[in-house]
Design a protein around this motif. Structure first.
Motif, PDB file in Angstrom:
ATOM      1  N   PRO A 126       4.685   5.585  -5.909  1.00  0.00           N
ATOM      2  CA  PRO A 126       5.036   4.337  -6.590  1.00  0.00           C
ATOM      3  C   PRO A 126       5.282   4.551  -8.086  1.00  0.00           C
ATOM      4  O   PRO A 126       4.447   5.149  -8.771  1.00  0.00           O
ATOM      5  CB  PRO A 126       3.809   3.443  -6.387  1.00  0.00           C
ATOM      6  CG  PRO A 126       2.985   4.086  -5.346  1.00  0.00           C
ATOM      7  CD  PRO A 126       3.373   5.516  -5.256  1.00  0.00           C
ATOM      8  N   TRP A 132       1.146   4.551 -14.860  1.00  0.00           N
ATOM      9  CA  TRP A 132      -0.250   4.472 -15.315  1.00  0.00           C
ATOM     10  C   TRP A 132      -0.796   5.845 -15.627  1.00  0.00           C
ATOM     11  O   TRP A 132      -1.479   6.044 -16.637  1.00  0.00           O
ATOM     12  CB  TRP A 132      -1.150   3.806 -14.271  1.00  0.00           C
ATOM     13  CG  TRP A 132      -0.649   2.489 -13.790  1.00  0.00           C
ATOM     14  CD1 TRP A 132      -0.031   1.543 -14.543  1.00  0.00           C
ATOM     15  CD2 TRP A 132      -0.698   1.979 -12.453  1.00  0.00           C
ATOM     16  NE1 TRP A 132       0.310   0.474 -13.760  1.00  0.00           N
ATOM     17  CE2 TRP A 132      -0.092   0.710 -12.480  1.00  0.00           C
ATOM     18  CE3 TRP A 132      -1.205   2.478 -11.256  1.00  0.00           C
ATOM     19  CZ2 TRP A 132       0.038  -0.070 -11.338  1.00  0.00           C
ATOM     20  CZ3 TRP A 132      -1.083   1.703 -10.119  1.00  0.00           C
ATOM     21  CH2 TRP A 132      -0.464   0.437 -10.159  1.00  0.00           C
ATOM     22  N   PHE A 239      13.070  -0.630 -14.989  1.00  0.00           N
ATOM     23  CA  PHE A 239      12.156  -1.753 -15.211  1.00  0.00           C
ATOM     24  C   PHE A 239      10.695  -1.333 -15.021  1.00  0.00           C
ATOM     25  O   PHE A 239       9.899  -1.391 -15.949  1.00  0.00           O
ATOM     26  CB  PHE A 239      12.504  -2.905 -14.258  1.00  0.00           C
ATOM     27  CG  PHE A 239      11.566  -4.073 -14.331  1.00  0.00           C
ATOM     28  CD1 PHE A 239      11.690  -5.017 -15.335  1.00  0.00           C
ATOM     29  CD2 PHE A 239      10.526  -4.212 -13.406  1.00  0.00           C
ATOM     30  CE1 PHE A 239      10.817  -6.096 -15.423  1.00  0.00           C
ATOM     31  CE2 PHE A 239       9.651  -5.282 -13.488  1.00  0.00           C
ATOM     32  CZ  PHE A 239       9.796  -6.223 -14.495  1.00  0.00           C
ATOM     33  N   ASN A 244       5.069  -0.795 -16.962  1.00  0.00           N
ATOM     34  CA  ASN A 244       3.731  -0.282 -16.708  1.00  0.00           C
ATOM     35  C   ASN A 244       3.280   0.765 -17.710  1.00  0.00           C
ATOM     36  O   ASN A 244       2.096   1.073 -17.797  1.00  0.00           O
ATOM     37  CB  ASN A 244       3.651   0.279 -15.286  1.00  0.00           C
ATOM     38  CG  ASN A 244       3.669  -0.834 -14.272  1.00  0.00           C
ATOM     39  OD1 ASN A 244       2.762  -1.653 -14.226  1.00  0.00           O
ATOM     40  ND2 ASN A 244       4.734  -0.912 -13.491  1.00  0.00           N
TER      41      ASN A 244
ATOM     42  N   THR B 114      19.891  -6.038  -7.689  1.00  0.00           N
ATOM     43  CA  THR B 114      18.802  -6.947  -7.305  1.00  0.00           C
ATOM     44  C   THR B 114      18.517  -7.986  -8.382  1.00  0.00           C
ATOM     45  O   THR B 114      18.205  -9.130  -8.074  1.00  0.00           O
ATOM     46  CB  THR B 114      17.503  -6.145  -7.073  1.00  0.00           C
ATOM     47  OG1 THR B 114      17.856  -4.867  -6.583  1.00  0.00           O
ATOM     48  CG2 THR B 114      16.598  -6.840  -6.096  1.00  0.00           C
ATOM     49  N   GLU B 115      18.600  -7.561  -9.656  1.00  0.00           N
ATOM     50  CA  GLU B 115      18.288  -8.480 -10.758  1.00  0.00           C
ATOM     51  C   GLU B 115      19.090  -9.769 -10.646  1.00  0.00           C
ATOM     52  O   GLU B 115      18.608 -10.849 -10.981  1.00  0.00           O
ATOM     53  CB  GLU B 115      18.586  -7.817 -12.111  1.00  0.00           C
ATOM     54  CG  GLU B 115      17.576  -6.760 -12.527  1.00  0.00           C
ATOM     55  CD  GLU B 115      17.806  -5.430 -11.848  1.00  0.00           C
ATOM     56  OE1 GLU B 115      18.771  -5.300 -11.056  1.00  0.00           O
ATOM     57  OE2 GLU B 115      17.020  -4.485 -12.083  1.00  0.00           O
ATOM     58  N   ILE B 118      17.570 -12.023  -7.900  1.00  0.00           N
ATOM     59  CA  ILE B 118      16.172 -12.405  -8.030  1.00  0.00           C
ATOM     60  C   ILE B 118      15.999 -13.836  -8.542  1.00  0.00           C
ATOM     61  O   ILE B 118      15.119 -14.567  -8.079  1.00  0.00           O
ATOM     62  CB  ILE B 118      15.439 -11.359  -8.905  1.00  0.00           C
ATOM     63  CG1 ILE B 118      14.810 -10.345  -7.954  1.00  0.00           C
ATOM     64  CG2 ILE B 118      14.377 -11.996  -9.770  1.00  0.00           C
ATOM     65  CD1 ILE B 118      14.097  -9.245  -8.614  1.00  0.00           C
ATOM     66  N   ILE B 119      16.849 -14.267  -9.462  1.00  0.00           N
ATOM     67  CA  ILE B 119      16.706 -15.626  -9.988  1.00  0.00           C
ATOM     68  C   ILE B 119      17.002 -16.676  -8.908  1.00  0.00           C
ATOM     69  O   ILE B 119      16.178 -17.559  -8.668  1.00  0.00           O
ATOM     70  CB  ILE B 119      17.539 -15.793 -11.276  1.00  0.00           C
ATOM     71  CG1 ILE B 119      16.916 -14.900 -12.366  1.00  0.00           C
ATOM     72  CG2 ILE B 119      17.576 -17.237 -11.730  1.00  0.00           C
ATOM     73  CD1 ILE B 119      17.770 -14.734 -13.585  1.00  0.00           C
ATOM     74  N   ASN B 202       6.323   0.795  -2.462  1.00  0.00           N
ATOM     75  CA  ASN B 202       6.418   1.047  -3.903  1.00  0.00           C
ATOM     76  C   ASN B 202       7.004  -0.119  -4.683  1.00  0.00           C
ATOM     77  O   ASN B 202       7.007  -0.087  -5.907  1.00  0.00           O
ATOM     78  CB  ASN B 202       7.275   2.290  -4.161  1.00  0.00           C
ATOM     79  CG  ASN B 202       6.667   3.544  -3.556  1.00  0.00           C
ATOM     80  OD1 ASN B 202       5.489   3.569  -3.240  1.00  0.00           O
ATOM     81  ND2 ASN B 202       7.472   4.573  -3.392  1.00  0.00           N
ATOM     82  N   PHE B 204       8.014  -3.278  -6.847  1.00  0.00           N
ATOM     83  CA  PHE B 204       7.248  -3.874  -7.934  1.00  0.00           C
ATOM     84  C   PHE B 204       7.835  -5.192  -8.431  1.00  0.00           C
ATOM     85  O   PHE B 204       7.120  -6.198  -8.529  1.00  0.00           O
ATOM     86  CB  PHE B 204       7.147  -2.872  -9.088  1.00  0.00           C
ATOM     87  CG  PHE B 204       6.281  -3.342 -10.212  1.00  0.00           C
ATOM     88  CD1 PHE B 204       4.898  -3.378 -10.074  1.00  0.00           C
ATOM     89  CD2 PHE B 204       6.838  -3.767 -11.404  1.00  0.00           C
ATOM     90  CE1 PHE B 204       4.095  -3.825 -11.105  1.00  0.00           C
ATOM     91  CE2 PHE B 204       6.034  -4.212 -12.443  1.00  0.00           C
ATOM     92  CZ  PHE B 204       4.667  -4.244 -12.282  1.00  0.00           C
ATOM     93  N   LEU B 205       9.135  -5.215  -8.712  1.00  0.00           N
ATOM     94  CA  LEU B 205       9.740  -6.364  -9.396  1.00  0.00           C
ATOM     95  C   LEU B 205       9.625  -7.665  -8.595  1.00  0.00           C
ATOM     96  O   LEU B 205       9.107  -8.663  -9.102  1.00  0.00           O
ATOM     97  CB  LEU B 205      11.204  -6.053  -9.730  1.00  0.00           C
ATOM     98  CG  LEU B 205      12.029  -7.142 -10.405  1.00  0.00           C
ATOM     99  CD1 LEU B 205      11.389  -7.607 -11.692  1.00  0.00           C
ATOM    100  CD2 LEU B 205      13.444  -6.638 -10.690  1.00  0.00           C
ATOM    101  N   LEU B 208       6.076  -8.975  -8.031  1.00  0.00           N
ATOM    102  CA  LEU B 208       5.530  -9.469  -9.293  1.00  0.00           C
ATOM    103  C   LEU B 208       5.954 -10.921  -9.530  1.00  0.00           C
ATOM    104  O   LEU B 208       5.200 -11.716 -10.079  1.00  0.00           O
ATOM    105  CB  LEU B 208       6.032  -8.576 -10.438  1.00  0.00           C
ATOM    106  CG  LEU B 208       5.580  -8.903 -11.860  1.00  0.00           C
ATOM    107  CD1 LEU B 208       4.097  -8.624 -12.009  1.00  0.00           C
ATOM    108  CD2 LEU B 208       6.356  -8.072 -12.876  1.00  0.00           C
ATOM    109  N   ILE B 209       7.166 -11.261  -9.085  1.00  0.00           N
ATOM    110  CA  ILE B 209       7.707 -12.590  -9.363  1.00  0.00           C
ATOM    111  C   ILE B 209       7.267 -13.620  -8.330  1.00  0.00           C
ATOM    112  O   ILE B 209       6.939 -14.748  -8.668  1.00  0.00           O
ATOM    113  CB  ILE B 209       9.249 -12.509  -9.419  1.00  0.00           C
ATOM    114  CG1 ILE B 209       9.665 -11.747 -10.672  1.00  0.00           C
ATOM    115  CG2 ILE B 209       9.887 -13.895  -9.400  1.00  0.00           C
ATOM    116  CD1 ILE B 209      11.083 -11.296 -10.663  1.00  0.00           C
ATOM    117  N   PRO B 220       0.926  -2.154  -5.990  1.00  0.00           N
ATOM    118  CA  PRO B 220       1.422  -1.887  -7.353  1.00  0.00           C
ATOM    119  C   PRO B 220       1.195  -3.059  -8.308  1.00  0.00           C
ATOM    120  O   PRO B 220       0.768  -2.844  -9.450  1.00  0.00           O
ATOM    121  CB  PRO B 220       2.924  -1.643  -7.148  1.00  0.00           C
ATOM    122  CG  PRO B 220       3.053  -1.231  -5.731  1.00  0.00           C
ATOM    123  CD  PRO B 220       1.990  -1.982  -4.991  1.00  0.00           C
ATOM    124  N   ALA B 224      -1.421  -3.112 -11.473  1.00  0.00           N
ATOM    125  CA  ALA B 224      -0.786  -3.316 -12.784  1.00  0.00           C
ATOM    126  C   ALA B 224      -1.494  -4.438 -13.532  1.00  0.00           C
ATOM    127  O   ALA B 224      -1.865  -4.277 -14.693  1.00  0.00           O
ATOM    128  CB  ALA B 224       0.698  -3.634 -12.626  1.00  0.00           C
TER     129      ALA B 224
END
Lengths: 305, 270
Positions: A126, A132, A239, A244, B114-115, B118-119, B202, B204-205, B208-209, B220, B224
């Motif tokens: 990841p 990290w 990103f 991170n 993807t960005e 995403i909105i 893996n 993340f984006l 997170l949203i 992840p 974080a």
């Protein structure tokens, strides 16, 4: 309607049957692509013309105002410059190191698979966790990296805490993580080149450099194009690592690591200006599309040698 | 001369391997050190302890995050394998009107970052109540355009006679797909499956949203946000990192051949 089907139409009905099966197979996936992939892309375009409000009936139409707003947005300019710097620094470095390691691996016979596995391992882990670990290793006071540097008499470096070093440091970490992917591709490309080419050229008295220049390099071109395009798209969308590596000051210090994708995230989900954020995603789309098209053109032209 | 250059090549390769592998070693070693020891920069833990793991596992919601990641990655993987081969099979082996157009339509989605999606996905999720649910976490990934492309290429290599034999034996078209074609493309399924699993593990984006509460985080995102709260508790962060990385490294160790073949398949022959 009630008549039994005529035998003469059997061929037609078989084709129809096949088409019906095909559409039955495709029904759910097509709905997915239309509503989750294609429609949202147009919706982003549409949203970029409005100011955001949670209630859809209260979203004022602003036309191209958000696109005008971009012209005077200093942070956006910074993010664009940084993203360009990441790409120009990272992609060539990644390709060179990947090719170099693949050439070394191709020259040895023992432990090749072991080495390849070690180089590839970071690619599957990841990106967040990788970040990290590196922010711990690169800590200016307690980081092991500075400890190792001091063995060679190099003074402690600030790495991620100094604006002039932060972007390059992030780039190195991303390159470290992607390297195995390039190595695996180049190694496969090298092994696809027929041995006879080299033997024939050797008989003609070609030097090692000539072998590389006239056989290896041109025949690796398709792999190079693929790696460059994938690498570029990856850096343009950077990103996870940036966020991170600097979780307390995203994109910092002083905006020196801010990327376009991170800026979009901040505008959308910290400032909640979803309309403006959508406009920036349209810009990102245009940049990625044009760079990819130009790269495919420029690089694949040289395949015909 | 030859022996010298071979020696040099191995030396370079070993040096490179150390650079590649060291962060994992350092992460693991730090995770075994008590807090007082981590700033001393001794390589080996003086008083190795599993307390960091104990704290991450019992005092944070890590087990729940692990479960969330597993659920999302597994469901997505099975869904992608099933639907992508279904579409790949239809595009490779069936004749129907609009086939070319549908293929181009699916492939064109690969060009959209993807960005950009995403909105609208976020807006959809809040309007339909998908935020903070498993469905919200996994809906963007249940089918992959790249996988369709990959599976179509594999199904094209299957001889049509074989499928016709099944049809003559009275199998329905789905039966032909499921009982004959599907088992024959196992190598492609393995590569696609592993990549889909790793990609989602893996991710993340989007997680997170779409997630708002701590109990719905994936590994992840969980670590974080936990590490930003934990501040300088590097020993805990490294224990959590080890727990996030180890399953992935194990999967890699077991399926190394398929993973590397998968990369080669998509890059060199694709």
């Amino acid at each position: 309607m009630n008549r039994p089907p005529e035998p003469a139409k059997r061929g037609v009905s078989l084709a129809t049957r096949e088409a019906l099966w095909a559409f039955a197979f495709l029904a759910i996936p097509l709905a997915f692509f239309l509503f989750i992939r294609i429609w949202p892309a147009f919706q982003a375009l549409w949203l970029s013309l409005f100011d955001w409000h949670a209630d859809p009936s209260k979203r004022p139409f602003v036309g191209l105002e958000h696109y005008e707003q971009m012209l005077n947005d200093r942070l956006l300019l910074k993010a664009l410059q940084n993203t360009l710097a990441y790409t120009l620094l990272g992609v060539p470095l990644q390709l060179l190191l990947g090719l170099g390691i693949a050439l070394l691996l191709n020259a040895v016979t023992r432990f090749r698979d072991v080495f390849r596995a070690i180089y590839f391992a970071p690619y599957v882990t990841p990106a967040a966790a990788i970040a990290w670990v590196f922010s711990w290793m690169l800590s200016p006071n307690f980081g092991i990296v500075n400890e190792i540097l001091s063995v060679f008499g190099i003074p402690p470096q600030p790495f991620l805490t100094k604006p002039s070093q932060a972007l390059a440091t992030v780039t190195m970490i991303v390159v470290w993580q992607n390297l195995g992917f390039q190595v695996v591709l180049f190694l496969a490309g090298l092994q696809n080149i027929p041995r006879d080419y080299y033997e024939a050229a050797r008989i003609d008295g070609a030097s090692n450099w000539q072998l590389f220049r006239h056989i290896t390099f041109p025949l690796l071109n398709p792999v190079m194009v693929f790696s460059a395009v994938i690498g570029t798209i990856g850096f343009l969308q950077l990103f996870t690592q940036v966020v991170n590596l600097n979780f307390t000051d995203q994109g910092g210090p002083l905006g020196s690591t801010l990327t376009l994708a991170l800026y979009i995230y901040q505008v959308a989900f910290a400032r909640f200006e979803l309309g403006y954020a959508a406009a920036i995603t349209v810009l990102l789309f245009v940049i990625i599309l044009s760079i990819t098209l130009v790269q495919l053109r420029l690089l694949s032209r040289r395949v015909e040698y | 001369m030859k022996r010298l250059s071979t020696f040099l090549i191995y030396a370079l390769l070993i040096l490179g391997s150390l650079v590649m592998f060291f962060p994992f070693v350092w992460m693991f070693l730090t995770s075994l050190k008590p807090f007082a020891e981590i700033f001393e920069l001794k390589v080996w833990p003086q008083a190795p302890t599993l307390d960091n793991y104990r704290e991450v596992l019992f005092k944070t919601q890590f087990p729940r995050w692990f479960l969330n990641s597993l659920v999302v990655a597994l469901i997505t993987t099975f869904s992608v394998l099933f639907f992508d081969s279904l579409v790949g099979y239809a595009l490779a082996k069936l004749r129907f009107p609009g086939k070319g157009l549908i293929f181009v339509l699916i492939l064109s989605t690969l060009m959209v970052p993807t960005e950009m999606l995403i909105i609208p996905w976020y807006v959809m999720s809040t309007e339909y109540g998908w935020s903070n649910t498993y469905w919200g976490l996994l809906f963007p990934g249940i089918i992959s355009a790249f996988g369709v492309f990959l599976m179509r290429q594999f199904f094209e290599t299957l001889p049509t006679d074989l499928l016709d034999a099944g049809r003559i034996d009275g199998l329905s078209e789905f039966g032909v797909f499921w009982r004959i074609a599907f088992p024959l493309v196992r190598p492609a399924l393995a590569a696609l499956g592993i990549f889909t699993f790793l990609g989602n593990w893996n991710a993340f984006l989007w997680p997170l949203i779409v997630v708002q509460t701590a109990n719905m985080r994936t590994v992840p995102v969980g670590v974080a946000l936990f590490s930003s709260e934990a501040g300088t508790a590097w020993n805990l962060i490294m224990a959590a990192s080890s727990l996030a990385v180890l399953p992935v490294l194990l999967v890699f160790l077991f399926f190394q051949r398929q993973i590397i073949e998968g990369v080669v398949l998509t890059g060199v022959k694709g």
